[in-house]
Design an enzyme around this catalytic site. Structure first.
Site, PDB file in Angstrom:
ATOM      1  N   GLN A 139      42.776  41.413  27.395  1.00 48.93           N
ATOM      2  CA  GLN A 139      43.460  41.692  28.891  1.00 48.93           C
ATOM      3  C   GLN A 139      44.274  39.976  28.579  1.00 48.93           C
ATOM      4  OE1 GLN A 139      42.996  43.373  32.830  1.00 48.93           O
ATOM      5  NE2 GLN A 139      43.692  40.908  33.025  1.00 48.93           N
ATOM      6  N   THR A 140      43.870  38.939  29.141  1.00 50.85           N
ATOM      7  CA  THR A 140      44.216  37.574  29.215  1.00 50.85           C
ATOM      8  C   THR A 140      44.620  37.090  28.393  1.00 50.85           C
ATOM      9  OG1 THR A 140      41.969  36.337  28.895  1.00 50.85           O
ATOM     10  CG2 THR A 140      42.288  36.734  31.093  1.00 50.85           C
ATOM     11  N   GLN A 332      13.313  19.600  50.720  1.00 49.53           N
ATOM     12  CA  GLN A 332      13.546  20.959  49.933  1.00 49.53           C
ATOM     13  C   GLN A 332      13.526  21.992  50.492  1.00 49.53           C
ATOM     14  OE1 GLN A 332      12.244  19.088  47.400  1.00 49.53           O
ATOM     15  NE2 GLN A 332      12.088  20.820  46.000  1.00 49.53           N
ATOM     16  N   ARG A 335      17.226  22.795  51.687  1.00 51.74           N
ATOM     17  CA  ARG A 335      18.361  23.150  50.573  1.00 51.74           C
ATOM     18  C   ARG A 335      17.637  24.556  50.011  1.00 51.74           C
ATOM     19  NH1 ARG A 335      16.984  17.910  47.222  1.00 51.74           N
ATOM     20  NH2 ARG A 335      18.861  18.292  46.291  1.00 51.74           N
ATOM     21  N   GLY A 403      13.953  15.939  37.485  1.00 52.39           N
ATOM     22  CA  GLY A 403      13.804  15.780  36.390  1.00 52.39           C
ATOM     23  C   GLY A 403      13.528  16.694  35.427  1.00 52.39           C
ATOM     24  N   GLU A 426      37.414  37.866  36.426  1.00 52.43           N
ATOM     25  CA  GLU A 426      37.727  39.253  36.877  1.00 52.43           C
ATOM     26  C   GLU A 426      38.104  38.705  38.491  1.00 52.43           C
ATOM     27  OE1 GLU A 426      37.372  42.281  37.781  1.00 52.43           O
ATOM     28  OE2 GLU A 426      37.023  42.263  35.010  1.00 52.43           O
TER      29      GLU A 426
END
Lengths: 666, 666
Positions: A139-140, A332, A335, A403, A426
């Site tokens: 398509q694209t 911690q 998040r 790290g 999409e």
């Protein structure tokens, strides 16, 4: 399988206050689904061909060749073991490596199913199901992505020969991105502007053979290749995303997909009586699977980060005792735990979307189109929201591993790189949110009409109450009340939508207003979609949930999900006066208390995903927590460690040290 | 250099309302700096050895070997051309490929300069400046990162032989991550716990030779290797981050870095009279360079995304005219222009940090330590803030380029992967914000003491006013007044800090309160650091700025920077009652107006960075905007395109198509 000699997380697992096996069933959706997934995951994990621990070190050719090998082996095993369709699909999932197979089963076949006539389906699907042909979805184009109507490739009907001539008139019309196209597919569903008798009928789909079934060479008029390296090690570089140009390629007329419209022998363009809305049904389907995949991807990242956060220790050592587990730090938790809650939230909203898809299809078959635009907006928005949060969430989990999260052996770099295109394909996530916003503004404009808003917009029917209500939360625990949460989210969503609609009304034209205010509209759309997820999570918790302690854990996760959103978007809630600053602070207090409740259950909550170490593909996320020796072991496999003195020593290091070119004034 | 046959951005460049050459000087910092950068960038760009356009396609060994080649060639050119230190450093920057050289010049040499005695400097720096030895900086260990005091490697003094015995007692004590260690460095500054006579004196630095200067083989007792593949294609995989274990390795006593403390021949541990605070001076220096690098990395990404957004067209086609440039969409502007403004903001705050470093060093030499803790907190916070925003901003720019941003030829994947470790190294960004928060809470607690807060915390001296002031903004344009912006940011920052301090006071102990509220403290620290950047940007704009229209552009950028932050953190401003919801909405209105003012100048504002196409390394960001043919050209270089039929066809594709294993019940 390897014998588990140690379990450094055993103590953590002992802390869980709920039945982990029961939670596994909740996560999987059913006991049956859990059983099949478990069996297929182990099958893949125990097969040496499917190993992936050196994938990120391979060069492109080696990597691609290895993917072809895995795909062929998977097909062989699927046949040998006479797997069911469900089993086969899960096996492919657990192989966990993007390949042409995904597009063949996930795009090529569904496109023919959705847009092909019965005869076309009969002919092409028979071949495709046996993989006697391999197909992709073209398509694209190089110059055209989200705007399908802008595609340039043409399919011109030649009545003399009863053929279509497929042609790429410009460089920017080259098909660009289709997975499986570059090196493997023998066929493609190609989207092109249909032209009959000089008239452009817009974009339609055509089945085009690309490569010889004898020797795999491209057919005359076809130029095809790979579009090059993509983001990340391993990741999507296993896929031959391709470029394709047509130089007046002829195909028989019956290779236009003619379920919705057709071209007759005489070159007349006709619509069939099949409702065109069926196309939206397919979109709902595809986006529903994307939401389900978001919960999988996010939960994998969270699983790795939670386990490693319990193993990793840093600071806080006193009297010679070990340092603190990093999972015990509030920063911690702040998040990590909202992401854990989001993984569960996305899982449940995905489950609900599956129901929605079935409902939409049933209605479509009965020519009931009443819920279609609501379902379309809702899936567009949920696709956007869940993929954005998941992509960012994986990267956040990587950072939460410090790290070592930067090493490929952590699994997180590849998980991120392979996931992040979901935000673009999409439907670009921002474009999709604008579609949601357009729907919301329309819904607002009709509120006075007496027509009741449906489904996920039903709350808008209570506009009068929601425009003026004030939260009655007085203490932190009041935020545990689902109706307090729901009302705040509903009020915020409708007030943002109404405010946008009013501001658009002030503009010189609605289109101008919509364009000028599009950043605000995106925010209103997000508010609406978050409400959907929160409300579906609440419904899940309020329904039947089996297993000791399971419901309580889901309750905690649901509250963390909602209250962390409230904190993140506090500006929305305050600027619309849905809550007061003090109520916002109380929500934050409650959130901290919820983190403490979640903490002892964190490891068990990620164990409930039931991922094998093979599927996780992460040294940091190992089930047994035995991280450090395996980080070392993984490092030794790097090609650079093949020799102690590096290959370039004589040519490029020795001359520096031996001053071969010293004339500097430094 | 290639002849520029076209300039698809010429029309855009013509729209600029300011003197781009003058802006280049502003960005570079001085005419001299611009001239040297320009000359070095062109030198590198025109040298075939420094080409990097196939870097992302190379396997690890090939990649690494190529990096060694470039590093040696750069050293050769630096010597041949007798470049000055400034020129040499810029040349290395424009080579734009992480290598052992960075650690040698950036960490090994500065460590010896900062911690070595005069004799030690004389001996070791003489060798290092000529690269007769190559050094790295071996601090972090497999089990220990941010908490330097937790390192396990030991350096035990043996009085009999007058030597230190360097030893790795555990697996987790393996040195892990040091760049240049894995394959190249001959020497390292190694951090280890100093032990004399059974007593642990904490972590100190030692110069240890790792490899033979004859044949580069590791010396006895030394096990050394590479730690494996890292995030991304190319990116940091050019660097030999290493692992290192010591088995009782002996070094002479005079290889302990003894400027601050020493061990005598008899094994006595003594402090020198050099102030230990000098260590903080080094930290300020290193972090200042990180902030400067953030502005470079972000501006590169923004340059690519701005140029491509002007080339890319999508939707909005009417009457057969071309589609709209995506840069004209408000949603695009709303994501892109604040990042453009941030790049400039970081540039100017980095410039100011350079001044701050000089100021701090001057004071240290006069034994004036009064500004040190403020400078330390300020640089820690700015390092954290600028690197986080830059990492996220690069990824946002990648998404703003749509699907093509996912191709390595866009340059953005590698820019992201190579940049993102800045969020973790030299202090994890969240840990650093907690340091800032600790400093803020302390400053708040001393406000009553009569001691005036200094430097970037001077505003806290006006606590009484700032705790109760209300913004007097009445219309959108009032937000263009710098003092309106400053007061809102100051009030928000101090109110958040004071609120945290008060809540900590309610806890059972300050440490407990600090830990429990750490997520809030991080937000308060962010508010303080954003204020610093906003105020330095305002100072810059209010100072002398040469060039027609330059100051006006900076004014627009400054306002966009501040008001986009205000919108993003609206919850902070509203919950602390610094502004009203209506004032928040007015800020948003003004922001949209500023976007329209910026729009015609966008291309010229990124041209002002003066980046060569070589340095940008992006097909999408090309100066001439000639994107599509070069995307195609880049694709053709992929190893998979070496042959039309892929290598794996016979082994892995043909058997599938030819039904070699079809026994399925599918």
């Amino acid at each position: 399988m390897e014998v588990q000699a140690v379990d450094y997380l055993a103590e953590e697992r002992g802390k869980a206050a709920f039945d982990v096996e029961a939670m596994k069933v909740v996560w999987a959706g059913s006991r049956h689904s859990l059983e099949v997934s478990d069996r297929m995951a182990r099958l893949v994990a125990s097969d040496p061909v499917f190993q992936k621990d050196t994938r990120t070190m391979l060069g492109r050719k080696e990597l691609f060749n290895n993917t072809l090998r895995k795909a062929a082996h998977a097909w062989k095993r699927i046949n040998e073991l006479r797997l069911t369709e469900e089993e086969a699909q899960k096996l492919r999932n657990f192989v966990d490596e993007p390949s042409y197979v995904d597009l063949h089963w996930g795009m090529f076949i569904p496109a023919i199913k959705g847009q092909g006539t019965d005869e076309q389906q009969n002919k092409w699907l028979t071949l495709a199901y046996k993989m006697q042909i391999i197909g992709c979805y073209a398509q694209t184009e190089l110059g055209h992505g989200s705007n399908v109507q802008g595609l340039e490739t043409t399919a011109t009907f030649d009545p003399k020969s009863d053929e279509f001539v497929i042609h790429s008139p410009t460089l920017t019309s080259s098909k660009w991105w289709p997975g499986g196209l570059g090196k493997v597919s023998t066929h493609a569903v190609v989207y092109a502007r249909l032209i009959t008798d000089g008239q452009d009928h817009g974009v339609h789909g055509f089945i085009v053979q690309l490569r010889s079934l004898d020797d795999h060479s491209p057919l005359p008029g076809i130029t095809v290749g790979d579009i090059g390296t993509k983001f990340g090690n391993g990741a999507y570089n296993t896929m031959d995303n391709g470029v394709l140009q047509f130089d007046h390629v002829r195909i028989p007329r019956d290779q236009m997909l003619m379920r919705l419209s057709k071209v007759t022998r005489e070159g007349k363009y006709l619509h069939s009586d099949v409702p065109r809305q069926l196309v939206y049904g397919t979109m709902v389907y595809v986006r529903q699977t994307i939401v389900a995949d978001a919960s999988i991807a996010l939960s994998r990242a969270v699983c790795i980060a939670v386990r490693y956060s319990a193993i990793r220790r840093q600071f806080g050592s006193q009297d010679g005792r070990p340092e603190s587990q990093v999972i015990d730090y509030k920063t911690q938790q702040n998040r990590l735990f909202p992401l854990l809650a989001s993984a569960y939230a996305f899982r449940f909203v995905g489950e609900w979307l599956k129901w929605l898809y079935a409902d939409v299809m049933q209605r479509l078959q009965a020519s009931d189109f009443s819920t279609l635009s609501e379902a379309h907006a809702c899936t567009a928005g949920l696709k956007s929201l869940t993929t954005s949060i998941t992509a960012d969430g994986i990267e956040e989990c990587r950072k939460l591993c410090g790290g070592h999260g930067y090493l490929c052996s952590s699994g997180l770099p590849e998980l991120f790189a392979v996931y992040v295109p979901s935000c673009t394909y999409e439907g670009d996530n921002v474009v999709l949110l604008l579609q949601v916003a357009r729907f919301l503004v329309k819904t607002v404009s009709r509120l006075g009409s007496g027509k009741k808003p449906l489904g996920t917009t039903a709350y808008m029917g209570r506009v009068e109450h929601l425009m003026q209500c004030r939260s009655d939360v007085r203490k932190a625990e009041d935020w545990l009340n689902p109706s307090a949460i729901l009302e705040a989210f509903e009020a915020r969503a409708i007030r943002m939508a109404v405010s946008c609609a009013q501001n658009i009304g002030k503009a010189s034209s609605p289109e101008e207003g919509f364009s000028e205010l599009s950043a605000d509209l995106v925010e209103a759309a997000v508010a609406h979609c978050q409400l959907i997820i929160v409300s579906k999570f609440i419904e899940k918790v309020q329904g039947d949930v089996d297993g000791q302690g399971v419901k309580e854990q889901l309750q905690i996760l649901c509250n963390i999900y909602a209250l962390s959103l409230l904190h993140k978007h506090l500006g929305d809630f305050l600027s619309t006066s849905c809550i007061t600053p003090n109520q916002g602070a109380l929500a934050n207090d409650q959130l901290r208390a919820l983190y403490s409740q979640l903490r002892p259950n964190a490891i068990a909550l990620v164990d409930a995903f039931n991922y094998t170490d093979h599927y996780l593909g992460s040294v940091l996320g190992r089930y047994d927590g035995n991280v450090y020796p395996h980080l070392y072991e993984a490092a030794l496999k790097d090609p650079l460690n093949d020799s102690v003195v590096p290959e370039g020593y004589d040519a490029h290091i020795k001359p520096v040290l031996k001053q071969r070119f010293r004339v500097s004034r430094l």
